[in-house]
Design a protein around this motif. Structure first.
Motif, mmCIF file in Angstrom:
data_model
loop_
_atom_site.group_PDB
_atom_site.id
_atom_site.type_symbol
_atom_site.label_atom_id
_atom_site.label_comp_id
_atom_site.label_asym_id
_atom_site.label_seq_id
_atom_site.Cartn_x
_atom_site.Cartn_y
_atom_site.Cartn_z
ATOM 1 N N LEU A 181 -28.788 -11.830 -50.536
ATOM 2 C CA LEU A 181 -28.942 -12.533 -49.040
ATOM 3 C C LEU A 181 -30.244 -12.339 -48.501
ATOM 4 C CD1 LEU A 181 -27.286 -14.432 -47.038
ATOM 5 C CD2 LEU A 181 -26.498 -12.226 -45.877
ATOM 6 N N LEU A 182 -30.762 -11.179 -48.583
ATOM 7 C CA LEU A 182 -32.116 -10.801 -48.265
ATOM 8 C C LEU A 182 -33.005 -11.655 -48.925
ATOM 9 C CD1 LEU A 182 -34.170 -9.125 -46.157
ATOM 10 C CD2 LEU A 182 -34.177 -7.595 -48.192
ATOM 11 N N TYR A 183 -32.847 -11.694 -50.377
ATOM 12 C CA TYR A 183 -33.638 -12.529 -51.402
ATOM 13 C C TYR A 183 -33.775 -14.040 -50.817
ATOM 14 C CZ TYR A 183 -35.625 -14.989 -55.191
ATOM 15 O OH TYR A 183 -36.320 -15.798 -55.919
ATOM 16 N N LEU A 184 -32.583 -14.518 -50.500
ATOM 17 C CA LEU A 184 -32.280 -16.149 -50.359
ATOM 18 C C LEU A 184 -32.971 -16.644 -49.158
ATOM 19 C CD1 LEU A 184 -28.508 -16.968 -51.154
ATOM 20 C CD2 LEU A 184 -30.699 -17.701 -52.291
ATOM 21 N N MET A 185 -33.381 -15.379 -48.109
ATOM 22 C CA MET A 185 -33.996 -15.838 -47.034
ATOM 23 C C MET A 185 -35.324 -16.399 -47.178
ATOM 24 S SD MET A 185 -32.981 -12.652 -44.408
ATOM 25 C CE MET A 185 -33.758 -13.300 -42.910
ATOM 26 N N MET A 186 -36.099 -16.097 -48.215
ATOM 27 C CA MET A 186 -37.252 -16.513 -48.482
ATOM 28 C C MET A 186 -37.298 -17.939 -48.880
ATOM 29 S SD MET A 186 -39.494 -13.300 -50.582
ATOM 30 C CE MET A 186 -38.170 -13.216 -51.624
ATOM 31 N N GLY A 195 -43.663 -17.489 -41.566
ATOM 32 C CA GLY A 195 -43.890 -16.058 -41.493
ATOM 33 C C GLY A 195 -42.788 -15.190 -41.907
ATOM 34 N N LEU A 196 -41.557 -15.750 -41.959
ATOM 35 C CA LEU A 196 -40.583 -15.078 -42.635
ATOM 36 C C LEU A 196 -40.602 -14.602 -43.838
ATOM 37 C CD1 LEU A 196 -37.143 -16.342 -40.970
ATOM 38 C CD2 LEU A 196 -38.220 -14.201 -40.696
ATOM 39 N N VAL A 197 -41.317 -15.387 -44.572
ATOM 40 C CA VAL A 197 -41.290 -15.399 -46.202
ATOM 41 C C VAL A 197 -42.191 -14.225 -46.478
ATOM 42 C CG1 VAL A 197 -42.339 -16.733 -48.094
ATOM 43 C CG2 VAL A 197 -41.193 -18.060 -46.411
ATOM 44 N N PRO A 198 -43.528 -14.069 -46.067
ATOM 45 C CA PRO A 198 -44.053 -12.657 -46.319
ATOM 46 C C PRO A 198 -43.211 -11.472 -45.731
ATOM 47 C CG PRO A 198 -45.455 -13.751 -44.954
ATOM 48 C CD PRO A 198 -44.253 -14.801 -45.162
ATOM 49 N N LEU A 199 -42.862 -11.673 -44.714
ATOM 50 C CA LEU A 199 -42.047 -10.561 -43.974
ATOM 51 C C LEU A 199 -40.821 -10.061 -44.818
ATOM 52 C CD1 LEU A 199 -41.874 -8.356 -41.592
ATOM 53 C CD2 LEU A 199 -40.655 -10.181 -40.535
ATOM 54 N N PHE A 241 -51.214 -13.043 -44.821
ATOM 55 C CA PHE A 241 -50.645 -14.555 -44.470
ATOM 56 C C PHE A 241 -49.712 -14.193 -43.515
ATOM 57 C CE2 PHE A 241 -47.564 -17.848 -45.412
ATOM 58 C CZ PHE A 241 -48.534 -18.717 -45.596
ATOM 59 N N LEU A 242 -48.980 -13.263 -43.115
ATOM 60 C CA LEU A 242 -47.980 -12.798 -41.928
ATOM 61 C C LEU A 242 -48.790 -12.945 -40.800
ATOM 62 C CD1 LEU A 242 -45.194 -12.224 -40.781
ATOM 63 C CD2 LEU A 242 -45.932 -9.913 -41.436
ATOM 64 N N VAL A 243 -49.972 -12.199 -40.754
ATOM 65 C CA VAL A 243 -50.771 -12.159 -39.365
ATOM 66 C C VAL A 243 -51.357 -13.576 -39.253
ATOM 67 C CG1 VAL A 243 -52.850 -11.104 -38.637
ATOM 68 C CG2 VAL A 243 -51.255 -9.615 -39.945
ATOM 69 N N LEU A 244 -51.536 -13.956 -40.141
ATOM 70 C CA LEU A 244 -52.130 -15.701 -39.884
ATOM 71 C C LEU A 244 -51.109 -16.521 -39.214
ATOM 72 C CD1 LEU A 244 -54.960 -16.061 -42.886
ATOM 73 C CD2 LEU A 244 -55.445 -15.802 -40.338
ATOM 74 N N THR A 245 -50.119 -16.220 -39.686
ATOM 75 C CA THR A 245 -49.022 -17.266 -39.038
ATOM 76 C C THR A 245 -48.785 -16.981 -37.777
ATOM 77 O OG1 THR A 245 -46.994 -15.707 -40.247
ATOM 78 C CG2 THR A 245 -47.753 -17.640 -41.489
ATOM 79 N N MET A 246 -48.637 -15.647 -37.540
ATOM 80 C CA MET A 246 -48.327 -15.339 -36.249
ATOM 81 C C MET A 246 -49.478 -15.517 -35.378
ATOM 82 S SD MET A 246 -46.682 -11.197 -36.385
ATOM 83 C CE MET A 246 -48.381 -10.522 -36.832
ATOM 84 N N ILE A 247 -50.828 -15.697 -35.692
ATOM 85 C CA ILE A 247 -51.887 -16.404 -34.702
ATOM 86 C C ILE A 247 -51.943 -17.567 -34.726
ATOM 87 C CG2 ILE A 247 -54.373 -16.514 -34.591
ATOM 88 C CD1 ILE A 247 -54.728 -13.628 -36.158
ATOM 89 N N ALA A 248 -51.452 -18.502 -35.683
ATOM 90 C CA ALA A 248 -51.308 -19.744 -35.911
ATOM 91 C C ALA A 248 -50.254 -20.477 -34.856
ATOM 92 C CB ALA A 248 -51.285 -20.321 -37.331
ATOM 93 N N ALA A 249 -49.216 -19.609 -34.939
ATOM 94 C CA ALA A 249 -48.023 -19.925 -34.006
ATOM 95 C C ALA A 249 -48.493 -20.246 -32.572
ATOM 96 C CB ALA A 249 -46.998 -19.060 -34.102
ATOM 97 N N GLY A 250 -49.422 -19.237 -32.247
ATOM 98 C CA GLY A 250 -49.610 -19.521 -30.723
ATOM 99 C C GLY A 250 -50.969 -20.318 -30.559
ATOM 100 N N ILE A 251 -51.691 -21.152 -31.326
ATOM 101 C CA ILE A 251 -52.782 -21.614 -30.974
ATOM 102 C C ILE A 251 -52.616 -23.183 -31.071
ATOM 103 C CG2 ILE A 251 -55.462 -22.082 -31.877
ATOM 104 C CD1 ILE A 251 -55.391 -18.988 -32.602
#
Length: 187
Positions: free
Chosen positions: A75-80, A119-123, A148-158
């Motif tokens: 199930l964890l793997y399927l999340m990606m 961002g969930l994908v790399p997390l 990539f995770l950090v960039l998705t978090m930044i991009a979500a807010g800009i």
């Protein structure tokens, strides 16, 4: 059929549906080109998502020798693939028969959800590796996923369209480099 083959069917279906949506969306964009203004950010993310779907499927082959499959690990793997599937739908508006299709407005309207799911994908990938190995890896692969995770978090807010275009171009180049360095051959 062994365990890996059995479980890989569901993964392949999810990835196949995401790729089908991206490809049919690309074809529909060509059909409707007179009713829309191209949006480079959307087109870059479509390319990234196409590659990401293939890369997730490609890396799944590494699991073929594992006999340790549990429901919650799977199930964890399927999340990606599920997250990439959902983002593959958010990247494009419903391409019906509207008089005007606004790709930029669709991207901006979905931006927070788009990047949260992306961002969930790399997390999830890092959490899964930690769960399987009992530690976080300290290698190039993990470094890319963290960046990539950090960039998705930044991009979500800009909201800035210029930033989003530069981010998409950077992400496309970075993702191609990531695949070229780490995943050109099946392991």
């Amino acid at each position: 059929m062994d365990k890996f083959e059995y479980l890989s069917v569901l993964t392949s279906i999810i990835i196949g549906l995401a790729i089908a949506n991206l490809l049919s969306g690309a074809a529909r964009l060509i059909q409707l080109r007179a009713r829309m203004k191209p949006h480079a950010t959307t087109l870059c993310w479509m390319a990234i998502l196409f590659l990401a779907n293939i890369q997730i499927w490609w890396v799944a082959f590494e699991r073929r020798e594992s006999d340790e499959f549990t429901f919650f690990a799977f199930l964890l793997y399927l999340m990606m693939p599920i997250a990439v599937f959902m983002v593959s739908f958010l990247v494009l508006p419903d391409l019906g028969d509207e008089d005007h299709i606004d790709l930029a407005a669709n991207f901006e309207g979905n931006r927070p959800w788009f990047f949260a799911l992306l961002g969930l994908v790399p997390l999830v990938s890092l959490v899964e590796e930690w769960a399987n190995e009992g530690r976080l890896p300290l290698d190039t692969d993990a470094a890319f996923r963290i960046v990539f995770l950090v960039l998705t978090m930044i991009a979500a807010g800009i909201r800035n369209a210029h930033f989003q275009l530069c981010n998409a171009i950077f992400a496309l180049g970075g993702f191609v480099a990531y695949v070229a360095v780490l995943f050109l051959q099946l392991r």
